[in-house]
Design a protein around this motif. Structure first.
Motif, PDB file in Angstrom:
ATOM      1  N   VAL A  48      11.878 132.063   9.734  1.00  0.00           N
ATOM      2  CA  VAL A  48      10.619 131.507  10.227  1.00  0.00           C
ATOM      3  C   VAL A  48      10.001 132.471  11.235  1.00  0.00           C
ATOM      4  O   VAL A  48      10.689 132.954  12.143  1.00  0.00           O
ATOM      5  N   GLY A  49       8.701 132.725  11.063  1.00  0.00           N
ATOM      6  CA  GLY A  49       7.948 133.514  12.024  1.00  0.00           C
ATOM      7  C   GLY A  49       7.517 134.871  11.501  1.00  0.00           C
ATOM      8  O   GLY A  49       8.135 135.440  10.603  1.00  0.00           O
ATOM      9  N   ARG A  50       6.431 135.369  12.088  1.00  0.00           N
ATOM     10  CA  ARG A  50       5.908 136.686  11.711  1.00  0.00           C
ATOM     11  C   ARG A  50       6.941 137.787  11.925  1.00  0.00           C
ATOM     12  O   ARG A  50       6.992 138.747  11.167  1.00  0.00           O
ATOM     13  N   GLU A  51       7.731 137.649  12.991  1.00  0.00           N
ATOM     14  CA  GLU A  51       8.729 138.682  13.285  1.00  0.00           C
ATOM     15  C   GLU A  51       9.735 138.804  12.150  1.00  0.00           C
ATOM     16  O   GLU A  51      10.156 139.911  11.799  1.00  0.00           O
ATOM     17  N   VAL A  52      10.114 137.677  11.546  1.00  0.00           N
ATOM     18  CA  VAL A  52      11.040 137.690  10.413  1.00  0.00           C
ATOM     19  C   VAL A  52      10.429 138.466   9.252  1.00  0.00           C
ATOM     20  O   VAL A  52      11.099 139.279   8.609  1.00  0.00           O
ATOM     21  N   VAL A  53       9.149 138.228   8.979  1.00  0.00           N
ATOM     22  CA  VAL A  53       8.456 138.932   7.900  1.00  0.00           C
ATOM     23  C   VAL A  53       8.384 140.422   8.228  1.00  0.00           C
ATOM     24  O   VAL A  53       8.657 141.275   7.377  1.00  0.00           O
ATOM     25  N   GLY A  54       8.031 140.751   9.463  1.00  0.00           N
ATOM     26  CA  GLY A  54       7.975 142.152   9.888  1.00  0.00           C
ATOM     27  C   GLY A  54       9.326 142.835   9.763  1.00  0.00           C
ATOM     28  O   GLY A  54       9.406 143.987   9.311  1.00  0.00           O
ATOM     29  N   ASP A  55      10.396 142.147  10.144  1.00  0.00           N
ATOM     30  CA  ASP A  55      11.739 142.715  10.025  1.00  0.00           C
ATOM     31  C   ASP A  55      12.108 142.941   8.564  1.00  0.00           C
ATOM     32  O   ASP A  55      12.725 143.958   8.220  1.00  0.00           O
ATOM     33  N   PHE A  56      11.737 142.003   7.690  1.00  0.00           N
ATOM     34  CA  PHE A  56      11.995 142.165   6.258  1.00  0.00           C
ATOM     35  C   PHE A  56      11.295 143.419   5.740  1.00  0.00           C
ATOM     36  O   PHE A  56      11.881 144.213   4.998  1.00  0.00           O
ATOM     37  N   ILE A  57      10.054 143.606   6.136  1.00  0.00           N
ATOM     38  CA  ILE A  57       9.302 144.786   5.695  1.00  0.00           C
ATOM     39  C   ILE A  57       9.994 146.056   6.180  1.00  0.00           C
ATOM     40  O   ILE A  57      10.193 147.005   5.409  1.00  0.00           O
ATOM     41  N   THR A  58      10.386 146.090   7.443  1.00  0.00           N
ATOM     42  CA  THR A  58      11.045 147.275   8.004  1.00  0.00           C
ATOM     43  C   THR A  58      12.382 147.551   7.323  1.00  0.00           C
ATOM     44  O   THR A  58      12.656 148.681   6.919  1.00  0.00           O
ATOM     45  N   GLU A  59      13.193 146.522   7.199  1.00  0.00           N
ATOM     46  CA  GLU A  59      14.556 146.711   6.701  1.00  0.00           C
ATOM     47  C   GLU A  59      14.643 146.855   5.183  1.00  0.00           C
ATOM     48  O   GLU A  59      15.385 147.702   4.687  1.00  0.00           O
ATOM     49  N   VAL A  60      13.894 146.030   4.458  1.00  0.00           N
ATOM     50  CA  VAL A  60      14.043 145.999   3.000  1.00  0.00           C
ATOM     51  C   VAL A  60      13.023 146.895   2.300  1.00  0.00           C
ATOM     52  O   VAL A  60      13.384 147.703   1.445  1.00  0.00           O
ATOM     53  N   VAL A  61      11.765 146.773   2.664  1.00  0.00           N
ATOM     54  CA  VAL A  61      10.730 147.554   1.989  1.00  0.00           C
ATOM     55  C   VAL A  61      10.811 149.022   2.413  1.00  0.00           C
ATOM     56  O   VAL A  61      10.916 149.915   1.582  1.00  0.00           O
ATOM     57  N   HIS A  62      10.809 149.270   3.709  1.00  0.00           N
ATOM     58  CA  HIS A  62      10.820 150.650   4.192  1.00  0.00           C
ATOM     59  C   HIS A  62      12.225 151.234   4.256  1.00  0.00           C
ATOM     60  O   HIS A  62      12.389 152.443   4.284  1.00  0.00           O
ATOM     61  N   GLY A  63      13.237 150.386   4.275  1.00  0.00           N
ATOM     62  CA  GLY A  63      14.607 150.854   4.350  1.00  0.00           C
ATOM     63  C   GLY A  63      15.321 150.870   3.011  1.00  0.00           C
ATOM     64  O   GLY A  63      16.552 150.960   2.958  1.00  0.00           O
TER      65      GLY A  63
END
Length: 124
Positions: A48-63
């Motif tokens: 839940v939360g924008r930070e969770v979405v941002g972390d997903f983008i950083t870790e999964v999409v960009h990582g």
């Protein structure tokens, strides 16, 4: 079927947020596309939360092990009511398709996404 434009706008801003590596720009884009308390159902579980979405983008999409890639919307937005769905493809920097799927989002009356459900891969 409803006009896709309000839904497509929020979805396309979300996709744009997945493409940027600048954390401040990503946060700005996410604040325009998703609610502060967005519920995100991703391949790694629920958050839940924008930070969770941002972390997903950083870790999964960009990582991603294949290197940073990008998410591309591959279909129109199908929006029967307050729910919308769209097809996507995740590709490498060279354009090689790694994964595809479909996301389902719930959109508020204001046009913000307050729930994202990620379906990655084929059902076959």
């Amino acid at each position: 079927m409803m006009d896709e434009d309000p839904y497509a706008q929020a979805i396309d801003i979300f996709i744009e947020a997945t493409a940027t590596t600048d954390p401040e720009r990503r946060a700005t884009l996410l604040s325009r596309a998703v609610t502060a308390d967005v519920v995100f159902w991703g391949p790694l579980g629920r958050g839940v939360g924008r930070e969770v979405v941002g972390d997903f983008i950083t870790e999964v999409v960009h990582g991603h092990p294949s290197g940073p890639g990008r998410l591309v919307r591959t279909t129109r937005v199908d929006a029967p009511g307050e729910w919308a769905r769209f097809g996507w493809r995740y590709e490498t920097a060279t354009g090689e398709s790694i994964l595809s799927g479909m996301d389902v989002v719930h959109v508020t009356a204001k046009g913000d996404i307050d729930e994202i459900i990620v379906f990655a891969g084929s059902l076959t």
